[in-house]
Design a protein around this motif. Structure first.
Motif, PDB file in Angstrom:
ATOM      1  N   GLU A   1       0.824  -1.202   0.000  1.00 34.94           N
ATOM      2  CA  GLU A   1       0.000   0.000   0.000  1.00 34.94           C
ATOM      3  C   GLU A   1       0.862   1.258   0.000  1.00 34.94           C
ATOM      4  OE1 GLU A   1      -3.033   2.493  -0.315  1.00 34.94           O
ATOM      5  OE2 GLU A   1      -3.143   0.303  -0.508  1.00 34.94           O
ATOM      6  N   VAL A   2       1.951   1.226   0.754  1.00 32.12           N
ATOM      7  CA  VAL A   2       2.860   2.374   0.788  1.00 32.12           C
ATOM      8  C   VAL A   2       3.448   2.618  -0.595  1.00 32.12           C
ATOM      9  CG1 VAL A   2       5.043   3.257   1.701  1.00 32.12           C
ATOM     10  CG2 VAL A   2       3.404   2.133   3.229  1.00 32.12           C
ATOM     11  N   TYR A   3       3.850   1.553  -1.265  1.00 28.51           N
ATOM     12  CA  TYR A   3       4.420   1.704  -2.602  1.00 28.51           C
ATOM     13  C   TYR A   3       3.375   2.194  -3.598  1.00 28.51           C
ATOM     14  CZ  TYR A   3       8.716  -0.462  -1.025  1.00 28.51           C
ATOM     15  OH  TYR A   3       9.882  -0.722  -0.362  1.00 28.51           O
ATOM     16  N   ARG A   4       2.138   1.789  -3.399  1.00 22.12           N
ATOM     17  CA  ARG A   4       1.078   2.297  -4.276  1.00 22.12           C
ATOM     18  C   ARG A   4       0.957   3.812  -4.131  1.00 22.12           C
ATOM     19  NH1 ARG A   4      -1.995  -2.260  -1.994  1.00 22.12           N
ATOM     20  NH2 ARG A   4      -1.892  -4.034  -3.454  1.00 22.12           N
ATOM     21  N   ARG A   5       1.114   4.306  -2.918  1.00 23.25           N
ATOM     22  CA  ARG A   5       1.047   5.761  -2.694  1.00 23.25           C
ATOM     23  C   ARG A   5       2.189   6.482  -3.382  1.00 23.25           C
ATOM     24  NH1 ARG A   5       0.579   5.043   3.584  1.00 23.25           N
ATOM     25  NH2 ARG A   5      -1.454   4.037   3.762  1.00 23.25           N
ATOM     26  N   TRP A   6       3.289   5.769  -3.569  1.00 27.78           N
ATOM     27  CA  TRP A   6       4.424   6.359  -4.265  1.00 27.78           C
ATOM     28  C   TRP A   6       4.271   6.277  -5.783  1.00 27.78           C
ATOM     29  CZ3 TRP A   6       8.946   3.741  -1.097  1.00 27.78           C
ATOM     30  CH2 TRP A   6       8.989   4.309   0.175  1.00 27.78           C
ATOM     31  N   GLY A   7       3.163   5.709  -6.221  1.00 21.62           N
ATOM     32  CA  GLY A   7       2.894   5.635  -7.652  1.00 21.62           C
ATOM     33  C   GLY A   7       3.211   4.305  -8.295  1.00 21.62           C
ATOM     34  N   TRP A   8       3.534   3.292  -7.480  1.00 21.77           N
ATOM     35  CA  TRP A   8       3.833   1.973  -8.027  1.00 21.77           C
ATOM     36  C   TRP A   8       2.527   1.207  -8.237  1.00 21.77           C
ATOM     37  CZ3 TRP A   8       8.876  -0.889  -7.301  1.00 21.77           C
ATOM     38  CH2 TRP A   8       9.945   0.005  -7.077  1.00 21.77           C
ATOM     39  N   SER A   9       2.407   0.576  -9.384  1.00 20.32           N
ATOM     40  CA  SER A   9       1.272  -0.317  -9.606  1.00 20.32           C
ATOM     41  C   SER A   9       1.644  -1.709  -9.090  1.00 20.32           C
ATOM     42  CB  SER A   9       0.945  -0.412 -11.094  1.00 20.32           C
ATOM     43  OG  SER A   9       1.994  -1.068 -11.799  1.00 20.32           O
ATOM     44  N   ASP A  10       0.634  -2.562  -8.925  1.00 19.41           N
ATOM     45  CA  ASP A  10       0.929  -3.934  -8.498  1.00 19.41           C
ATOM     46  C   ASP A  10       1.821  -4.638  -9.513  1.00 19.41           C
ATOM     47  OD1 ASP A  10      -0.520  -3.566  -6.236  1.00 19.41           O
ATOM     48  OD2 ASP A  10      -2.215  -4.836  -6.803  1.00 19.41           O
ATOM     49  N   HIS A  11       1.625  -4.307 -10.776  1.00 24.13           N
ATOM     50  CA  HIS A  11       2.463  -4.902 -11.827  1.00 24.13           C
ATOM     51  C   HIS A  11       3.910  -4.457 -11.655  1.00 24.13           C
ATOM     52  CE1 HIS A  11       4.378  -5.128 -15.826  1.00 24.13           C
ATOM     53  NE2 HIS A  11       3.681  -6.254 -15.923  1.00 24.13           N
ATOM     54  N   ASP A  12       4.111  -3.153 -11.362  1.00 29.31           N
ATOM     55  CA  ASP A  12       5.467  -2.647 -11.124  1.00 29.31           C
ATOM     56  C   ASP A  12       6.107  -3.365  -9.943  1.00 29.31           C
ATOM     57  OD1 ASP A  12       5.237  -0.777 -13.147  1.00 29.31           O
ATOM     58  OD2 ASP A  12       4.445   0.763 -11.803  1.00 29.31           O
TER      59      ASP A  12
END
Length: 340
Positions: free
Chosen positions: A259-270
């Motif tokens: 979730e933290v990485y998603r906030r940084w703009g990472w997609s699940d694929h990334d």
């Protein structure tokens, strides 16, 4: 993403701290009410304690503070048995610093029968090639029964095809005292075989971090299935590193990090793509460099993860090839990091 390498981290704020931080707790002894009877008893007890503390300081090299603390665990009023234990350790090649380490962690070692109890254990570990320093690296293992715990466990590892060199590696890394070989250990190994993980990779995992296989079967099963769904191939050596990277974290911790990485703009694929293609190989290199003492601190997130392939190879691989010739093979997943 870099926080995935922090095995015990529950936060992404500072992964470097999570690798090295350990907390201790100081217990304050209770106050004993004053009376003439307790005074008399206290004087007798104090005399024994005083002898023990003095012995631990002068003969075992413990600091006054540590000696006072350990005297609550072990008490003796004559030097015969402790002297015989120390004499045996000296004859077996343990130096003063190694003996001090042993006694700090296992003070009641001073009271065991040196010939019947201690010597057979030392001879067993010598038989698989363990040095005094190897044994002192895991002081707790000497607490376990040789015939009932130590030998059966190492026979189990040998039945899996483990070499003596790796047996020593396991001995140094074990955190449990072999009071019992956990059923979860055997079951988790069986699970890895079922998903097609090669024997060599399983042995690398056991040698690198045997405690991972000691965890709850349901948790381990969930972690392994998660990695398979992510597309990490159990047949490749990278699966070993992937297990070490993720299986020490709970499902909730894993989801929190995503979730933290998603906030940084990472997609699940990334996230999944980078985990397989960048993260795991670079973590392997990091482990080697740290274990060899070639890095004084963990690199910053951006420097370690976001650098280009060419820059990473220059700064973290090619730079150390003379000191660690197989480092490139580790990065390419051809050699396990814990085999170096």
């Amino acid at each position: 993403m870099f926080a995935l390498i922090c095995k015990r981290s529950g936060s992404l704020v500072n992964p470097r701290i999570s690798i090295i931080t350990h907390l201790g707790f100081l217990q304050v002894p209770p106050i004993i009410p004053f009376s003439s009877q307790t005074t008399s008893l206290s004087l007798k007890s104090s005399k024994k304690d005083s002898f023990t503390v003095s012995y631990l300081i002068n003969r075992c090299g413990l600091s006054p503070e540590i000696a006072a603390s350990k005297s609550k665990t072990v008490v003796f009023n004559s030097p015969e048995r402790p002297d015989s234990v120390l004499a045996l350790l000296g004859k077996q090649g343990f130096d003063t610093s190694q003996i001090s380490k042993l006694i700090r962690t296992y003070p009641t070692l001073l009271l065991v029968d040196p010939k019947k109890t201690l010597l057979p254990k030392l001879e067993f570990f010598r038989s698989i090639g363990a040095s005094s320093d190897d044994i002192a690296s895991n002081r707790g293992i000497l607490r376990s029964s040789l015939d009932n715990k130590i030998i059966p466990f190492f026979n189990l590892l040998k039945s899996l095809g483990m070499s003596d060199k790796r047996l020593v590696s396991v001995m140094k890394r074990l955190r449990w005292n072999l009071h019992a070989v956990p059923s979860s250990f055997v079951s988790n190994v069986a699970l890895l075989k079922q998903i097609g993980m090669p024997q060599a990779s399983i042995l690398s995992l056991i040698a690198g971090n045997p405690d991972i296989l000691n965890q709850d079967m349901q948790k381990f099963d969930s972690c392994v299935n998660r990695l398979v769904k992510m597309g990490v191939d159990p047949c490749k050596l990278a699966f070993v590193q992937a297990i070490m990277t993720t299986c020490s974290a709970s499902e909730s911790t894993w989801e929190h990090k995503k979730e933290v990485y998603r906030r940084w703009g990472w997609s699940d694929h990334d996230l999944l793509s980078d985990f397989q293609r960048t993260i795991v190989p670079r973590c392997s290199v990091l482990r080697v460099l740290l274990s060899k003492g070639l890095l004084k601190e963990v690199p910053g997130v951006s420097r370690f993860i976001r650098t280009s392939e060419e820059e990473f190879l220059d700064k973290f691989v090619k730079k150390y090839l003379k000191l660690v010739p197989q480092l490139l093979s580790v990065y390419q997943g051809k050699v396990s990091w814990n085999g170096l």
